[in-house]
Design a protein around this motif. Structure first.
Motif, mmCIF file in Angstrom:
data_model
loop_
_atom_site.group_PDB
_atom_site.id
_atom_site.type_symbol
_atom_site.label_atom_id
_atom_site.label_comp_id
_atom_site.label_asym_id
_atom_site.label_seq_id
_atom_site.Cartn_x
_atom_site.Cartn_y
_atom_site.Cartn_z
ATOM 1 N N VAL A 52 0.786 -1.211 0.030
ATOM 2 C CA VAL A 52 -0.043 0.166 0.025
ATOM 3 C C VAL A 52 0.930 1.195 0.073
ATOM 4 N N LEU A 53 0.595 2.280 -0.552
ATOM 5 C CA LEU A 53 1.027 3.462 -0.790
ATOM 6 C C LEU A 53 0.108 4.698 -0.205
ATOM 7 N N VAL A 54 0.403 5.422 0.441
ATOM 8 C CA VAL A 54 -0.396 6.463 1.071
ATOM 9 C C VAL A 54 0.147 7.640 0.544
ATOM 10 N N VAL A 55 -0.458 8.609 -0.388
ATOM 11 C CA VAL A 55 0.231 9.963 -0.597
ATOM 12 C C VAL A 55 -0.670 10.915 -0.035
ATOM 13 N N GLN A 56 -0.067 12.034 0.445
ATOM 14 C CA GLN A 56 -0.712 13.223 1.069
ATOM 15 C C GLN A 56 -0.032 14.438 0.326
ATOM 16 N N GLN A 101 4.980 18.657 -7.440
ATOM 17 C CA GLN A 101 5.258 18.242 -8.717
ATOM 18 C C GLN A 101 6.080 16.819 -8.837
ATOM 19 N N GLU A 102 7.073 16.902 -8.041
ATOM 20 C CA GLU A 102 7.976 15.667 -7.878
ATOM 21 C C GLU A 102 7.374 14.791 -7.255
ATOM 22 N N LEU A 103 6.507 14.959 -6.231
ATOM 23 C CA LEU A 103 5.526 13.913 -5.521
ATOM 24 C C LEU A 103 4.668 13.220 -6.378
ATOM 25 N N TRP A 104 3.811 14.131 -7.223
ATOM 26 C CA TRP A 104 2.981 13.796 -8.251
ATOM 27 C C TRP A 104 3.778 12.698 -9.206
ATOM 28 N N GLN A 105 4.861 13.124 -9.840
ATOM 29 C CA GLN A 105 5.564 12.455 -10.697
ATOM 30 C C GLN A 105 6.214 11.144 -10.222
ATOM 31 N N HIS A 106 6.603 11.208 -8.733
ATOM 32 C CA HIS A 106 7.247 9.778 -8.167
ATOM 33 C C HIS A 106 5.823 8.864 -7.934
ATOM 34 N N VAL A 111 3.283 3.837 -9.342
ATOM 35 C CA VAL A 111 2.075 3.028 -9.545
ATOM 36 C C VAL A 111 2.359 2.477 -11.170
ATOM 37 N N ALA A 112 3.095 3.117 -12.044
ATOM 38 C CA ALA A 112 3.069 2.407 -13.362
ATOM 39 C C ALA A 112 3.945 1.142 -13.359
ATOM 40 N N GLU A 113 4.965 1.206 -12.182
ATOM 41 C CA GLU A 113 5.843 0.001 -12.101
ATOM 42 C C GLU A 113 4.997 -1.033 -11.611
ATOM 43 N N GLY A 114 4.155 -0.818 -11.077
ATOM 44 C CA GLY A 114 3.174 -1.932 -10.324
ATOM 45 C C GLY A 114 3.579 -2.187 -8.995
ATOM 46 N N ARG A 115 4.380 -1.403 -8.085
ATOM 47 C CA ARG A 115 4.936 -1.705 -6.882
ATOM 48 C C ARG A 115 3.966 -1.855 -5.860
ATOM 49 N N TYR A 116 2.650 -1.300 -5.878
ATOM 50 C CA TYR A 116 1.866 -1.194 -5.057
ATOM 51 C C TYR A 116 0.583 -1.753 -5.675
ATOM 52 N N VAL A 138 -4.666 13.547 -13.928
ATOM 53 C CA VAL A 138 -5.254 12.595 -12.842
ATOM 54 C C VAL A 138 -6.060 11.545 -13.607
ATOM 55 N N LEU A 139 -6.985 12.188 -14.501
ATOM 56 C CA LEU A 139 -7.690 11.069 -15.335
ATOM 57 C C LEU A 139 -7.050 10.124 -16.214
ATOM 58 N N GLU A 140 -5.715 10.451 -16.824
ATOM 59 C CA GLU A 140 -4.994 9.938 -17.369
ATOM 60 C C GLU A 140 -4.159 8.807 -16.568
ATOM 61 N N PHE A 141 -3.950 9.218 -15.420
ATOM 62 C CA PHE A 141 -3.187 8.441 -14.485
ATOM 63 C C PHE A 141 -4.049 7.259 -14.117
ATOM 64 N N LEU A 142 -5.495 7.616 -13.780
ATOM 65 C CA LEU A 142 -6.401 6.681 -13.379
ATOM 66 C C LEU A 142 -6.944 5.372 -14.527
ATOM 67 N N ARG A 143 -6.650 6.161 -15.722
ATOM 68 C CA ARG A 143 -7.030 4.869 -16.877
ATOM 69 C C ARG A 143 -5.985 4.256 -17.443
#
Length: 178
Positions: A52-56, A101-106, A111-116, A138-143
């Motif tokens: 699990v990853l929690v991002v604030q 932006q660094e946090l969003w990119q990270h 997530v793309a790597e499938g680590r969580y 965000v929409l692209e990320f979710l899709r």
């Protein structure tokens, strides 16, 4: 509620017959006091062995950044912006915008790597409303996230486009009974 089913296998070369598609859950409320419920769910799922990853995105104050995640147990990482304060306005300094932006990119990268298997994006709707994270990204990320990844989005006034993608919407509200 996690849609990923995992069963231990004595032979790692044996592939599972199916993987359930990840869900998008939204927790929204006009007030900002429901994170405990979402965190309890994340801790419960991590305790069952699911990464699990929690991002604030808007919380700061501890100079954490994605380079220094807080580990809660073996399977839960919790990250915040590397900021000296919490963000509550669209007028932020350049260094704060860069940290966000660094946090969003990270987040997008891991997530793309499938680590969580479960990602909690806390107060994401506020970051969108403040113009700090583009709704289209965000929409692209979710899709485009890996098929098995569950995502929990939190925050007040969730954009309708995100609600349209959601598999489950939980609206928390206060009720006053005399």
């Amino acid at each position: 509620m996690v849609s990923q089913l995992e069963a231990p296998s004595l032979n790692p070369a044996v592939s599972r017959p199916y993987v359930l598609e990840g869900l998008i859950q939204v927790f929204t409320s006009p007030h900002r006091s429901f994170f405990t419920n979402v965190m309890a769910q994340a801790l419960r799922i991590a305790g069952q062995g699911t990464p699990v990853l929690v991002v604030q995105f808007l919380k700061g104050g501890i100079h954490q950044g994605h380079e220094h995640p807080v580990r809660l147990g073996e399977n839960l990482e919790w990250i915040r912006c590397n900021l000296p304060r919490c963000i509550d306005t669209p007028q932020i300094e350049e260094s704060e915008a860069r940290s966000l932006q660094e946090l969003w990119q990270h987040t997008r990268t891991v997530v793309a790597e499938g680590r969580y298997s479960l990602i909690v994006l806390d107060e994401l709707s506020l970051a969108i409303h403040l113009g700090l994270i583009p709704e289209a990204e965000v929409l692209e990320f979710l899709r485009t996230r890996p098929n098995h990844v569950d995502v929990i989005l939190t925050g007040p006034d969730m954009p309708p486009s995100l609600l349209d993608l959601a598999d489950q919407i939980t609206e928390l509200r206060r009720s006053h009974r005399p």
